[in-house]
Design an enzyme around this catalytic site. Structure first.
Site, PDB file in Angstrom:
ATOM      1  N   ASP A  44      16.727   8.829   4.580  1.00 33.70           N
ATOM      2  CA  ASP A  44      18.138   8.699   4.248  1.00 33.70           C
ATOM      3  C   ASP A  44      18.964   8.705   5.529  1.00 33.70           C
ATOM      4  O   ASP A  44      19.295   7.665   6.091  1.00 33.70           O
ATOM      5  CB  ASP A  44      18.539   9.831   3.300  1.00 33.70           C
ATOM      6  CG  ASP A  44      19.920   9.660   2.702  1.00 33.70           C
ATOM      7  OD1 ASP A  44      20.744   8.933   3.294  1.00 33.70           O
ATOM      8  OD2 ASP A  44      20.205  10.251   1.649  1.00 33.70           O
TER       9      ASP A  44
ATOM     10  N   TYR B 283      13.533  10.719  -8.012  1.00 37.44           N
ATOM     11  CA  TYR B 283      12.074  10.643  -8.086  1.00 37.44           C
ATOM     12  C   TYR B 283      11.566  11.430  -9.288  1.00 37.44           C
ATOM     13  O   TYR B 283      12.209  12.399  -9.724  1.00 37.44           O
ATOM     14  CB  TYR B 283      11.458  11.158  -6.791  1.00 37.44           C
ATOM     15  CG  TYR B 283      11.724  10.239  -5.622  1.00 37.44           C
ATOM     16  CD1 TYR B 283      10.948   9.105  -5.410  1.00 37.44           C
ATOM     17  CD2 TYR B 283      12.791  10.476  -4.756  1.00 37.44           C
ATOM     18  CE1 TYR B 283      11.210   8.239  -4.353  1.00 37.44           C
ATOM     19  CE2 TYR B 283      13.056   9.617  -3.689  1.00 37.44           C
ATOM     20  CZ  TYR B 283      12.257   8.503  -3.503  1.00 37.44           C
ATOM     21  OH  TYR B 283      12.529   7.643  -2.459  1.00 37.44           O
TER      22      TYR B 283
END
Length: 206
Positions: free
Chosen positions: A116, A186
Site C-alpha cells: 500500500d 481479504y
C-alpha cells in the site's frame, strides 16, 4: 467513502500459483519470511507451489509488524482501516526452530498481502538487513544475503516508503497484480465468509 474490493481464497490461491514459477526460477528462496498477519496465508500457499520433488519444504518464519489503525465509522460492524504513520514491531524471527543460525548467505523471500504505502516493506527490509549485517560481522562472513519480495497486490500510488534501488533494479520485487488505490478486503479478515464471497462474486476479480 472508501471503495472496497473483496478477494476470495480461490483468487489468492491462483495468484500464488501464477507467480510461483517466477519466484522459484528467479528468486530461488531457501527461506520465506511472512509479514503478519496478511503474509501468513500467501506464504503457506506459495510453499506448496515452490515444493520440488526430493527437495525439502521451504521454511517459513513470521515477523509481526503493525501499521494500520481503525477509524471511526458510521457503521460499527463495518470499521474502516487506514495506514498509520508508524510501524510497530510485534514479533520477530525465531531461529531456534530452524536449521540455520542466522540469515547470512540466504535467499530470503519476504511475503505480504498488499503493498500500500510501502512503509511496512521498507521497515522489514531495513531491519532484516541490519540483522544480517550484525550476524555477518560477528561471524566474520562476506557471504551475500539476497532479499526479494512477493505481494499479492501492489497499489498504483505514490509510496511513502522506499525499497533498496538494487532490489528494484535486479527485479527482486514481484506483485501478482497491480491495482488502483482501493481498499482490498481479504478473506482471512472476514467474520462472515459466505457474505464476503457473495460480495466478491458481484465484483471484478482482483
Amino acid at each position: 467513502m472508501v471503495e472496497k474490493v473483496y478477494v476470495t481464497y480461490n483468487q489468492v490461491h491462483k495468484l500464488c500459483q501464477a507467480s510461483a514459477d517466477q519466484i522459484l526460477n528467479e528468486f530461488k528462496p531457501n527461506l520465506m519470511i511472512a509479514i503478519g498477519g496478511g503474509g501468513y496465508v500467501p506464504a503457506r500457499i506459495l510453499r506448496s507451489f515452490l515444493k520440488r520433488p526430493s527437495a525439502p519444504n521451504i521454511p517459513i518464519q513470521a515477523i509481526g509488524l503493525s501499521l494500520y489503525e481503525q477509524l471511526p465509522s458510521s457503521n460499527p460492524s463495518n470499521p474502516v482501516e487506514t495506514p498509520g504513520t508508524k510501524v510497530t514491531r510485534t514479533q520477530w524471527l525465531d531461529f531456534s526452530s530452524l536449521e540455520m543460525a542466522n540469515l547470512v548467505g540466504k535467499n530470503i523471500l519476504i511475503v505480504d498481502e498488499v503493498d500500500d504505502t510501502r512503509t511496512t516493506l521498507e521497515y522489514a527490509v531495513r531491519e532484516l538487513q541490519k540483522d544480517v549485517e550484525e550476524a555477518a560481522r560477528q561471524a566474520g562472513s562476506n557471504e551475500r544475503t539476497h532479499f526479494s519480495i512477493f505481494v499479492l497486490h501492489n497499489k498504483d500510488k505514490t509510496k511513502k516508503g522506499h525499497l533498496p534501488q538494487a532490489m528494484m533494479d535486479e527485479g527482486k520485487y514481484l506483485a501478482a497484480r497491480t491495482v488502483t488505490d482501493v481498499w482490498i478486503c481479504y478473506p482471512w479478515e472476514a467474520t462472515d465468509i459466505d457474505e464476503h464471497d457473495t460480495f466478491a462474486a458481484s465484483q471484478a476479480q482482483y
